[in-house]
Design a protein around this motif. Sequence first.
Motif: not given
Length: 496
Positions: A331-357
């Motif tokens: 829902s936040s966007g899509f970058l093809e999985p060429l460098e296996s970043t899809s799951i990381h973008l989930i992780q970084s989004a949640v970490v960023r939310l926690i930092q700014l919670f």
Amino acid sequence: MNNAVKKVVVLGGGTAGWMAAALLKKVLAGAIDIELVESEDIGTVGVGEATIPPIRLFNNVMGINEAEFLRETKATIKLAIKFDNWRVPGEGYFHTFGAPGKSLAFCHFHHLWLRARQHGDKTDLWQYDLNYLCAMAGKFAPINAKDSILELPYAYHFDAGLYARYLRKLSEQMGVTRHEGKVQQVFQHPNGDIKCLVLEDGRELSGDLFIDCSGFRGLLIQDKLNAGYDDWSHFLPCDRAVAVPSERFEKTLPYTRSIAHSAGWQWRIPLQHRNGNGLVYSSAHYSDQQAADLLLTNLDSKAVADPKFLRFKTGRRRQQWQRNVVAVGLSSGFLEPLESTSIHLIQSAVVRLIQLFPHNGICQSAINEYNKQSQLEFEQIRDFLILHYHVNERSDSQFWRDMQQLAIPDSLRQKMAIFADNGQLFREQNDLFLESSWLQVMLGQGIEPKDYHPIASNFSIEKLREMLANIQAIKQEPLSKLPDHDTYIQTMISRG
């Protein structure tokens, strides 16, 4: 007035929803209540099976035992990605999680290597990379290195559906409440914030903060809040994927394979119980049937299901946090999985939310900072993906010729130019990819620096060759002591 966020509602399960629920509950514990709504009738994309090393930090924070994780998710180890046919057909290179050699103060190792090359040395850069050596030998075990020269960073291949199920179990044990059902209506407060979700059976789920993990549709972030979308199809024109699982190999490779075809690329991901396969392609060049036929005729093992198709538009949600909604995952966007970043973008989004919670209420300054950081992250990954496509020497198809003529972002053009001139690499602030990653892909795609840093000239050629030989020997030394990758996996999953 105290408007503290006490209740978070997660819309959607899958990897995104359960990673968000699990980490938020683990870190914020009793400060918030979390409810998640998902429907067994709504499928997840579920093709993201390759990860990058930060996933280990997520698992560590969650307190996940690695042996249990490997068993529960049918995981294998990932040391690198091998890129075949990207520069020219018949040629390949590796992008590993390691770094070649050992750098000096103010001078990366590759400058020493470049100087030696100019004096006739023919040694491949990757011969100084422990991740590469282990990947090629099919060996792995964690190394507790006292010297950074022997670090062996790694990630995993795993079944994303099993990972989501595992995180669901952990989340519910921590007190996350799961609701089965489909959302029928969404109600908003007069100010536009989301008030509650109404399920088909009439249940209402109200919350202070909503996390939208509803996939490409973006039920809350787009359908209700109209956050907008930056379309990057002009940079990355592949807009389709077809995926199919196949039988596992007798021997599982500790790396992902990315194989370029005439209008896209194919992934091969080895798991304990099967292989993940897929083809990312441009619908302007392949029909769905052509893509499926191409994939099925290029499998290394027998397919065990019918092909599954996916349509996407490369880009990012313009505002990934808007009002009281944060978009996570597709829902936040899509970058093809060429460098296996899809799951990381989930992780970084949640970490960023926690930092700014939010503490005593959601404030616009936190929303603005979240959106600024997420935009930069997406743009930096976008540039790295474009690099693979744009710098190629293929003349066998119109797709690759078009990619050579691509109007690339200025940020990428500058990075390529300074590397081509003198081998310099500078990591942008918070760039996911280290200098060693940019180095490997630029060299692999055929950018050869014209010069090197003057520090590399501080040594005589004889001394330089001796240094390189010593480093190579040190990198080779652990190989004889490491078990085969499959032996390591079997040892781990057999533990109690």
